[in-house]
Design a protein around this motif. Structure first.
Motif, mmCIF file in Angstrom:
data_model
loop_
_atom_site.group_PDB
_atom_site.id
_atom_site.type_symbol
_atom_site.label_atom_id
_atom_site.label_comp_id
_atom_site.label_asym_id
_atom_site.label_seq_id
_atom_site.Cartn_x
_atom_site.Cartn_y
_atom_site.Cartn_z
ATOM 1 N N LEU A 26 -11.444 -1.335 3.351
ATOM 2 C CA LEU A 26 -10.797 -1.719 2.093
ATOM 3 C C LEU A 26 -10.676 -0.518 1.177
ATOM 4 O O LEU A 26 -9.643 -0.313 0.533
ATOM 5 C CB LEU A 26 -11.597 -2.829 1.407
ATOM 6 C CG LEU A 26 -11.409 -4.223 2.002
ATOM 7 C CD1 LEU A 26 -12.370 -5.212 1.356
ATOM 8 C CD2 LEU A 26 -9.974 -4.702 1.811
ATOM 9 N N LYS A 27 -11.759 0.286 1.137
ATOM 10 C CA LYS A 27 -11.734 1.470 0.270
ATOM 11 C C LYS A 27 -10.675 2.455 0.742
ATOM 12 O O LYS A 27 -9.960 3.040 -0.057
ATOM 13 C CB LYS A 27 -13.112 2.151 0.251
ATOM 14 C CG LYS A 27 -14.011 1.590 -0.842
ATOM 15 C CD LYS A 27 -15.281 2.408 -0.924
ATOM 16 C CE LYS A 27 -16.410 1.709 -0.225
ATOM 17 N NZ LYS A 27 -17.616 2.489 -0.095
ATOM 18 N N LYS A 28 -10.603 2.642 2.055
ATOM 19 C CA LYS A 28 -9.613 3.563 2.606
ATOM 20 C C LYS A 28 -8.208 3.079 2.297
ATOM 21 O O LYS A 28 -7.351 3.855 1.893
ATOM 22 C CB LYS A 28 -9.786 3.679 4.126
ATOM 23 C CG LYS A 28 -10.836 4.683 4.507
ATOM 24 C CD LYS A 28 -10.963 4.756 6.010
ATOM 25 C CE LYS A 28 -12.258 5.399 6.407
ATOM 26 N NZ LYS A 28 -12.583 5.152 7.816
ATOM 27 N N LEU A 29 -7.998 1.789 2.483
ATOM 28 C CA LEU A 29 -6.679 1.223 2.208
ATOM 29 C C LEU A 29 -6.350 1.393 0.732
ATOM 30 O O LEU A 29 -5.231 1.722 0.373
ATOM 31 C CB LEU A 29 -6.652 -0.256 2.590
ATOM 32 C CG LEU A 29 -6.618 -0.540 4.094
ATOM 33 C CD1 LEU A 29 -6.764 -2.022 4.355
ATOM 34 C CD2 LEU A 29 -5.315 -0.033 4.696
ATOM 35 N N HIS A 30 -7.353 1.161 -0.088
ATOM 36 C CA HIS A 30 -7.166 1.259 -1.530
ATOM 37 C C HIS A 30 -6.786 2.689 -1.906
ATOM 38 O O HIS A 30 -5.881 2.908 -2.705
ATOM 39 C CB HIS A 30 -8.460 0.854 -2.235
ATOM 40 C CG HIS A 30 -8.260 0.569 -3.685
ATOM 41 N ND1 HIS A 30 -7.398 -0.406 -4.143
ATOM 42 C CD2 HIS A 30 -8.800 1.119 -4.787
ATOM 43 C CE1 HIS A 30 -7.430 -0.417 -5.454
ATOM 44 N NE2 HIS A 30 -8.272 0.495 -5.872
ATOM 45 N N LYS A 31 -7.478 3.657 -1.307
ATOM 46 C CA LYS A 31 -7.183 5.059 -1.592
ATOM 47 C C LYS A 31 -5.763 5.400 -1.188
ATOM 48 O O LYS A 31 -5.047 6.061 -1.916
ATOM 49 C CB LYS A 31 -8.162 5.958 -0.830
ATOM 50 C CG LYS A 31 -9.372 6.349 -1.651
ATOM 51 C CD LYS A 31 -10.178 7.378 -0.892
ATOM 52 C CE LYS A 31 -11.630 7.345 -1.299
ATOM 53 N NZ LYS A 31 -12.507 7.986 -0.339
#
Ligand code: ZN
Length: 119
Positions: free
Chosen positions: A74-79
């Motif tokens: 999720l964090k990677k996608l968010h970034k």
């Protein structure tokens, strides 16, 4: 090639966490395993996630790891999302800072003017 499986992977893009877990634990059929391997070859996100899963052999702790993995993804996608687009509150943030600076300058100017006014 199993057309039904192919459709599942095309529709969802990435295999589910459960499929990745099953892949790591060798529970997939050879066909499914092949599909996952094909996907991993050109999906950085999934191969990284799989690296995390593979490095972890204690199956009892896997659910916690999957939760972490989910957050990482999720964090990677968010970034990635933030890189391609400005955050929606970016302009509001700038406006607030500019207003604060203007207010501060006016307050200083008014204060200076007030204290230096001849009586
Ligand atoms: Zn993927």
């Amino acid at each position: 090639m199993n057309e039904h499986l192919k459709d599942i992977f095309v529709a969802t893009g990435c295999p589910s966490q459960q499929q990745l877990l099953d892949y790591v634990q060798g529970k997939l059929t050879p066909e499914e395993q092949h599909e996952v391997e094909m996907h991993l070859a050109d999906c950085e996100l999934c191969s990284e996630a799989l690296d995390g899963l593979s490095a972890f052999n204690d199956k009892e702790k896997l659910p916690a790891l999957v939760r972490e993995m989910k957050w990482d993804l999720l964090k990677k996608l968010h970034k990635k999302y933030r890189k391609s687009r400005r955050p929606e509150n970016f302009n509001i943030y700038i406006a607030v800072i500019v207003l604060a600076i203007i207010f501060l300058v006016l307050a200083l100017f008014w204060g200076y003017h007030f204290y230096t006014q001849p009586k």
